[in-house]
Scaffold this motif. Structure first.
Motif, PDB file in Angstrom:
ATOM      1  N   ILE A   1      27.513  95.791   7.011  1.00 32.09           N
ATOM      2  CA  ILE A   1      26.243  95.298   7.558  1.00 32.09           C
ATOM      3  C   ILE A   1      25.105  95.569   6.576  1.00 32.09           C
ATOM      4  O   ILE A   1      24.234  94.720   6.357  1.00 32.09           O
ATOM      5  CB  ILE A   1      25.963  95.941   8.937  1.00 32.09           C
ATOM      6  N   PHE A   2      25.121  96.743   5.948  1.00 32.78           N
ATOM      7  CA  PHE A   2      24.111  97.094   4.956  1.00 32.78           C
ATOM      8  C   PHE A   2      24.138  96.108   3.791  1.00 32.78           C
ATOM      9  O   PHE A   2      23.100  95.597   3.363  1.00 32.78           O
ATOM     10  CB  PHE A   2      24.363  98.522   4.466  1.00 32.78           C
ATOM     11  N   PHE A   3      25.321  95.797   3.284  1.00 36.88           N
ATOM     12  CA  PHE A   3      25.447  94.824   2.202  1.00 36.88           C
ATOM     13  C   PHE A   3      25.031  93.431   2.650  1.00 36.88           C
ATOM     14  O   PHE A   3      24.444  92.675   1.873  1.00 36.88           O
ATOM     15  CB  PHE A   3      26.883  94.775   1.667  1.00 36.88           C
ATOM     16  N   LEU A   4      25.322  93.075   3.878  1.00 33.07           N
ATOM     17  CA  LEU A   4      24.946  91.762   4.389  1.00 33.07           C
ATOM     18  C   LEU A   4      23.418  91.620   4.432  1.00 33.07           C
ATOM     19  O   LEU A   4      22.878  90.584   4.026  1.00 33.07           O
ATOM     20  CB  LEU A   4      25.542  91.533   5.781  1.00 33.07           C
ATOM     21  N   VAL A   5      22.732  92.649   4.901  1.00 32.05           N
ATOM     22  CA  VAL A   5      21.270  92.616   4.941  1.00 32.05           C
ATOM     23  C   VAL A   5      20.704  92.495   3.529  1.00 32.05           C
ATOM     24  O   VAL A   5      19.791  91.699   3.265  1.00 32.05           O
ATOM     25  CB  VAL A   5      20.710  93.864   5.659  1.00 32.05           C
ATOM     26  N   LEU A   6      21.260  93.265   2.580  1.00 29.19           N
ATOM     27  CA  LEU A   6      20.795  93.178   1.200  1.00 29.19           C
ATOM     28  C   LEU A   6      21.100  91.824   0.586  1.00 29.19           C
ATOM     29  O   LEU A   6      20.308  91.285  -0.186  1.00 29.19           O
ATOM     30  CB  LEU A   6      21.412  94.296   0.362  1.00 29.19           C
ATOM     31  N   LEU A   7      22.246  91.248   0.919  1.00 29.12           N
ATOM     32  CA  LEU A   7      22.601  89.934   0.396  1.00 29.12           C
ATOM     33  C   LEU A   7      21.640  88.870   0.920  1.00 29.12           C
ATOM     34  O   LEU A   7      21.195  88.001   0.163  1.00 29.12           O
ATOM     35  CB  LEU A   7      24.040  89.576   0.765  1.00 29.12           C
ATOM     36  N   VAL A   8      21.299  88.935   2.196  1.00 28.48           N
ATOM     37  CA  VAL A   8      20.350  87.981   2.766  1.00 28.48           C
ATOM     38  C   VAL A   8      18.988  88.124   2.080  1.00 28.48           C
ATOM     39  O   VAL A   8      18.358  87.123   1.720  1.00 28.48           O
ATOM     40  CB  VAL A   8      20.230  88.177   4.298  1.00 28.48           C
ATOM     41  N   ALA A   9      18.542  89.360   1.849  1.00 26.01           N
ATOM     42  CA  ALA A   9      17.264  89.576   1.171  1.00 26.01           C
ATOM     43  C   ALA A   9      17.318  89.060  -0.262  1.00 26.01           C
ATOM     44  O   ALA A   9      16.364  88.452  -0.751  1.00 26.01           O
ATOM     45  CB  ALA A   9      16.905  91.059   1.192  1.00 26.01           C
ATOM     46  N   TYR A  10      18.429  89.274  -0.944  1.00 25.03           N
ATOM     47  CA  TYR A  10      18.574  88.813  -2.325  1.00 25.03           C
ATOM     48  C   TYR A  10      18.574  87.285  -2.388  1.00 25.03           C
ATOM     49  O   TYR A  10      17.896  86.690  -3.225  1.00 25.03           O
ATOM     50  CB  TYR A  10      19.862  89.381  -2.914  1.00 25.03           C
ATOM     51  N   LEU A  11      19.309  86.642  -1.488  1.00 25.61           N
ATOM     52  CA  LEU A  11      19.347  85.179  -1.478  1.00 25.61           C
ATOM     53  C   LEU A  11      17.986  84.585  -1.110  1.00 25.61           C
ATOM     54  O   LEU A  11      17.582  83.562  -1.667  1.00 25.61           O
ATOM     55  CB  LEU A  11      20.430  84.686  -0.511  1.00 25.61           C
ATOM     56  N   TYR A  12      17.290  85.221  -0.199  1.00 29.15           N
ATOM     57  CA  TYR A  12      15.947  84.769   0.157  1.00 29.15           C
ATOM     58  C   TYR A  12      15.013  84.872  -1.047  1.00 29.15           C
ATOM     59  O   TYR A  12      14.232  83.966  -1.329  1.00 29.15           O
ATOM     60  CB  TYR A  12      15.412  85.606   1.324  1.00 29.15           C
ATOM     61  N   SER A  13      15.105  85.985  -1.774  1.00 24.13           N
ATOM     62  CA  SER A  13      14.274  86.165  -2.967  1.00 24.13           C
ATOM     63  C   SER A  13      14.617  85.135  -4.031  1.00 24.13           C
ATOM     64  O   SER A  13      13.735  84.612  -4.715  1.00 24.13           O
ATOM     65  CB  SER A  13      14.467  87.568  -3.533  1.00 24.13           C
ATOM     66  N   TRP A  14      15.884  84.850  -4.177  1.00 17.47           N
ATOM     67  CA  TRP A  14      16.318  83.865  -5.169  1.00 17.47           C
ATOM     68  C   TRP A  14      15.800  82.477  -4.796  1.00 17.47           C
ATOM     69  O   TRP A  14      15.318  81.727  -5.628  1.00 17.47           O
ATOM     70  CB  TRP A  14      17.825  83.878  -5.256  1.00 17.47           C
ATOM     71  N   LYS A  15      15.905  82.135  -3.491  1.00 16.20           N
ATOM     72  CA  LYS A  15      15.438  80.830  -3.019  1.00 16.20           C
ATOM     73  C   LYS A  15      13.931  80.673  -3.216  1.00 16.20           C
ATOM     74  O   LYS A  15      13.438  79.607  -3.574  1.00 16.20           O
ATOM     75  CB  LYS A  15      15.792  80.656  -1.549  1.00 16.20           C
ATOM     76  N   LYS A  16      13.157  81.764  -2.990  1.00 12.61           N
ATOM     77  CA  LYS A  16      11.706  81.727  -3.139  1.00 12.61           C
ATOM     78  C   LYS A  16      11.264  81.756  -4.607  1.00 12.61           C
ATOM     79  O   LYS A  16      10.086  81.579  -4.898  1.00 12.61           O
ATOM     80  CB  LYS A  16      11.057  82.905  -2.414  1.00 12.61           C
ATOM     81  N   GLY A  17      12.199  81.986  -5.524  1.00 12.02           N
ATOM     82  CA  GLY A  17      11.864  82.023  -6.941  1.00 12.02           C
ATOM     83  C   GLY A  17      11.285  83.338  -7.409  1.00 12.02           C
ATOM     84  O   GLY A  17      10.645  83.402  -8.465  1.00 12.02           O
ATOM     85  N   LEU A  18      11.500  84.409  -6.655  1.00 18.12           N
ATOM     86  CA  LEU A  18      10.953  85.702  -7.039  1.00 18.12           C
ATOM     87  C   LEU A  18      11.702  86.329  -8.203  1.00 18.12           C
ATOM     88  O   LEU A  18      11.214  87.268  -8.822  1.00 18.12           O
ATOM     89  CB  LEU A  18      10.975  86.667  -5.841  1.00 18.12           C
ATOM     90  N   LEU A  19      12.890  85.848  -8.509  1.00 14.26           N
ATOM     91  CA  LEU A  19      13.664  86.403  -9.615  1.00 14.26           C
ATOM     92  C   LEU A  19      13.368  85.726 -10.943  1.00 14.26           C
ATOM     93  O   LEU A  19      13.890  86.127 -11.965  1.00 14.26           O
ATOM     94  CB  LEU A  19      15.160  86.322  -9.297  1.00 14.26           C
ATOM     95  N   GLU A  20      12.523  84.726 -10.921  1.00 18.22           N
ATOM     96  CA  GLU A  20      12.107  84.071 -12.161  1.00 18.22           C
ATOM     97  C   GLU A  20      10.992  84.899 -12.790  1.00 18.22           C
ATOM     98  O   GLU A  20       9.976  85.161 -12.168  1.00 18.22           O
ATOM     99  CB  GLU A  20      11.585  82.659 -11.862  1.00 18.22           C
ATOM    100  N   TRP A  21      11.186  85.335 -14.014  1.00 14.68           N
ATOM    101  CA  TRP A  21      10.217  86.223 -14.642  1.00 14.68           C
ATOM    102  C   TRP A  21       8.975  85.481 -15.117  1.00 14.68           C
ATOM    103  O   TRP A  21       7.884  85.990 -15.090  1.00 14.68           O
ATOM    104  CB  TRP A  21      10.881  86.940 -15.807  1.00 14.68           C
ATOM    105  N   THR A  22       9.119  84.262 -15.598  1.00 10.36           N
ATOM    106  CA  THR A  22       7.955  83.540 -16.116  1.00 10.36           C
ATOM    107  C   THR A  22       7.470  82.504 -15.142  1.00 10.36           C
ATOM    108  O   THR A  22       8.115  82.066 -14.256  1.00 10.36           O
ATOM    109  CB  THR A  22       8.292  82.845 -17.438  1.00 10.36           C
TER     110      THR A  22
END
Length: 132
Positions: A111-132
């Motif tokens: 469950i802990f990994f699932l919550v982190l995975l959802v947060a990571y995918l949400y961040s990726w979708k929002k473009g927060l992992l793009e540095w520039t």
């Protein structure tokens, strides 16, 4: 039980007295003239690592740096929780009385990994992992 709460209350009282004395003592010593109070342009200047600032010293940070830092701290916290969990899970053999405990620990980390995975995918979708 009351004595335990009394100790906590006594600790809080001493903590508040200590913090109050740390704030008021310099003010009192300045008012009495023991500590000189001589503000100047040099003392009030903004500096960074003993280097004078060039231009404005206040500027807005890009939110991406903050969000990237929060993601980094989140993944570090995940690693901190992962190692003790792995040690405990390796000691539970899954047989006898510990079968439920091993399953509970495994599902809890899932469950802990699932919550982190959802947060990571949400961040990726929002473009927060793009540095520039």
């Amino acid at each position: 039980m009351l004595s335990d709460f009394g100790l906590v209350g006594l600790y809080l009282v001493f903590t508040l007295l200590f913090v109050t004395s740390m704030v008021t003592t310099p003010l009192l010593l300045t008012k009495l003239g023991v500590i000189p109070h001589k503000p100047s342009k040099e003392k009030n200047a903004t500096y960074e690592c003993s280097v004078e600032t060039v231009g404005k010293s206040r500027f807005q940070w890009n939110f991406r740096y903050y969000s990237f830092g929060i993601l980094f701290v989140t993944l570090d916290v995940m690693a901190v929780f992962l190692f003790p969990w792995a040690v405990v899970l390796s000691r539970l053999d899954g047989v006898g009385d510990f079968a439920g405990d091993a399953l509970f620990a495994f599902v809890g980390m899932g469950i802990f990994f699932l919550v982190l995975l959802v947060a990571y995918l949400y961040s990726w979708k929002k473009g927060l992992l793009e540095w520039t």
